[in-house]
Design a protein around this motif. Structure first.
Motif, PDB file in Angstrom:
ATOM      1  N   THR A   6       0.863  -1.141  -0.221  1.00 39.71           N
ATOM      2  CA  THR A   6       0.108   0.086  -0.028  1.00 39.71           C
ATOM      3  C   THR A   6       0.940   1.354   0.046  1.00 39.71           C
ATOM      4  O   THR A   6       1.833   1.144   0.685  1.00 39.71           O
ATOM      5  N   ASP A  44      -1.160  -7.952  -4.538  1.00 45.33           N
ATOM      6  CA  ASP A  44      -2.437  -7.098  -4.275  1.00 45.33           C
ATOM      7  C   ASP A  44      -1.666  -5.664  -3.799  1.00 45.33           C
ATOM      8  O   ASP A  44      -1.220  -5.547  -2.898  1.00 45.33           O
ATOM      9  N   THR A  83      -2.053  -1.277  -3.858  1.00 46.60           N
ATOM     10  CA  THR A  83      -3.070  -0.237  -3.685  1.00 46.60           C
ATOM     11  C   THR A  83      -2.414   1.127  -3.941  1.00 46.60           C
ATOM     12  O   THR A  83      -1.388   1.039  -2.757  1.00 46.60           O
ATOM     13  N   ASN A 117      -3.617  -7.950  -8.731  1.00 43.80           N
ATOM     14  CA  ASN A 117      -4.763  -6.759  -8.830  1.00 43.80           C
ATOM     15  C   ASN A 117      -4.119  -5.475  -8.292  1.00 43.80           C
ATOM     16  O   ASN A 117      -3.676  -5.384  -7.040  1.00 43.80           O
ATOM     17  N   GLN A 165      -4.757  -1.365  -7.605  1.00 40.33           N
ATOM     18  CA  GLN A 165      -5.785  -0.430  -7.629  1.00 40.33           C
ATOM     19  C   GLN A 165      -5.045   0.820  -7.569  1.00 40.33           C
ATOM     20  O   GLN A 165      -4.405   1.135  -6.551  1.00 40.33           O
ATOM     21  N   TRP A 225      -6.901  -1.270 -12.029  1.00 44.49           N
ATOM     22  CA  TRP A 225      -8.289  -0.593 -11.972  1.00 44.49           C
ATOM     23  C   TRP A 225      -7.732   0.767 -11.409  1.00 44.49           C
ATOM     24  O   TRP A 225      -6.489   1.117 -10.967  1.00 44.49           O
ATOM     25  N   ARG A 226      -8.627   2.009 -11.804  1.00 46.23           N
ATOM     26  CA  ARG A 226      -8.178   3.169 -11.575  1.00 46.23           C
ATOM     27  C   ARG A 226      -9.671   3.729 -11.265  1.00 46.23           C
ATOM     28  O   ARG A 226     -10.580   3.773 -11.983  1.00 46.23           O
ATOM     29  N   ASP A 227      -9.563   4.650 -10.101  1.00 45.87           N
ATOM     30  CA  ASP A 227     -10.693   4.730  -9.416  1.00 45.87           C
ATOM     31  C   ASP A 227     -11.910   3.729  -9.536  1.00 45.87           C
ATOM     32  O   ASP A 227     -13.254   4.093  -9.907  1.00 45.87           O
ATOM     33  N   GLN A 228     -11.625   2.422  -9.234  1.00 43.91           N
ATOM     34  CA  GLN A 228     -12.441   1.484  -9.198  1.00 43.91           C
ATOM     35  C   GLN A 228     -13.222   0.966 -10.896  1.00 43.91           C
ATOM     36  O   GLN A 228     -14.168   0.450 -10.640  1.00 43.91           O
TER      37      GLN A 228
END
Length: 295
Positions: free
Chosen positions: A88, A118, A120, A147, A149, A185-188
């Motif tokens: 993160t 993962d 973020t 994944n 984000q 993903w960008r901004d979900q």
């Protein structure tokens, strides 16, 4: 295994008693948190279970970027092992993560091995995930999934290089399974997805539009928005000698490069040349190679 890896491995032997080794299979997870404080990116949080750790972080290019080496001390991943890396990044944090050597995927013995990433990223953060190659031993069954984000103005750069078989031993990958999935993903909102499910008999290995007899493939992705025309043009000027196939593509939010050939070092050479062109655009700084790559 080098001296540093061996020391880490000895330190981690006690994790077996804590239940991280189940039925002879490692369950390892490393969670990292990077923050930017007064212009210095730093590792603010770390937590691990099982044999997956990060060496002491470095700042070879000044305060702005924190370099880290992710180490799996056993030296290889066997069938049934599960490896999870989470990171993160807080607002404006910059981190570069790599590995000390190739990741070896051993014979499955009927059980697939898994690696899950993962990541973020908060606004204006930048993460570069630049591991060394994956080597699939004969009989290996592996699943790689990632994944990512991203916030509105964050940047992700990552590559994966895969060798089907051990070239140094003239070994071909003749039995096994390879599964790969990457989602960004960008901004979900999903902006990039690529998936693969292969076995050695898949026609892709011999097809002219596939590997065409080659045993090394690589993918390099940058999620940083629109690629300027002059940057894309410079990337297309990068050439390799020999019969390898390579090329770049720019989509509205993604830069993608591919390599298909017979040499993992050549694949990384190609990606590093592209990185030298791309990094001043997406990060505003020149390339500084991780020191571990020189050992």
């Amino acid at each position: 295994m080098n001296a540093v890896d061996l020391a880490l491995w000895n330190k981690l032997q006690s994790t077996q008693a804590a239940g991280n080794l189940s039925n002879g299979r490692w369950q390892a997870e490393l969670s990292l948190g990077f923050e930017s404080q007064q212009g210095r990116s730093m590792l603010a949080r770390r937590q691990h279970s099982g044999p997956l750790v990060i060496q002491k972080t470095l700042h070879p290019e000044g305060n702005a970027v924190c370099h880290g080496v992710v180490v799996h001390p056993p030296g290889g991943i066997a069938g049934g092992d599960h490896i999870t890396l989470k990171a993160t990044l807080g607002q404006s944090a910059n981190a570069l993560l790599t590995t000390p050597g190739a990741t070896k995927w051993y014979k499955a013995n009927g059980n697939a091995a898994h690696q899950y990433l993962d990541f973020t990223l908060d606004n204006a953060a930048c993460l570069e995930w630049l591991p060394q190659e994956n080597i699939l031993f004969e009989g290996s069954q592996i699943a790689l999934s990632a994944n990512i984000q991203l916030a509105e103005a964050s940047v992700y750069t990552g590559w994966e290089i895969v060798c089907f078989g051990r070239q140094a031993q003239q070994e071909r990958w003749q039995t096994g399974r390879y599964q790969q999935a990457l989602r960004i993903w960008r901004d979900q909102t999903l902006i990039w997805q690529e998936c693969a499910l292969l076995n050695p008999q898949h026609r892709l290995f011999d097809s002219r539009v596939g590997l065409y007899g080659n045993v090394v493939t690589g993918s390099f992705v940058v999620a940083a928005g629109h690629v300027p025309d002059h940057v894309l043009a410079a990337c297309r000027e990068v050439k390799l000698t020999g019969a390898a196939k390579f090329g770049v593509t720019a989509l509205p939010q993604i830069f993608s490069a591919r390599y298909v050939g017979m040499s993992a070092p050549q694949a990384r050479e190609y990606f590093e040349q592209l990185w030298q062109i791309l990094r001043p655009w997406y990060a505003g700084r020149e390339v500084t190679r991780p020191r571990i790559w020189n050992t």
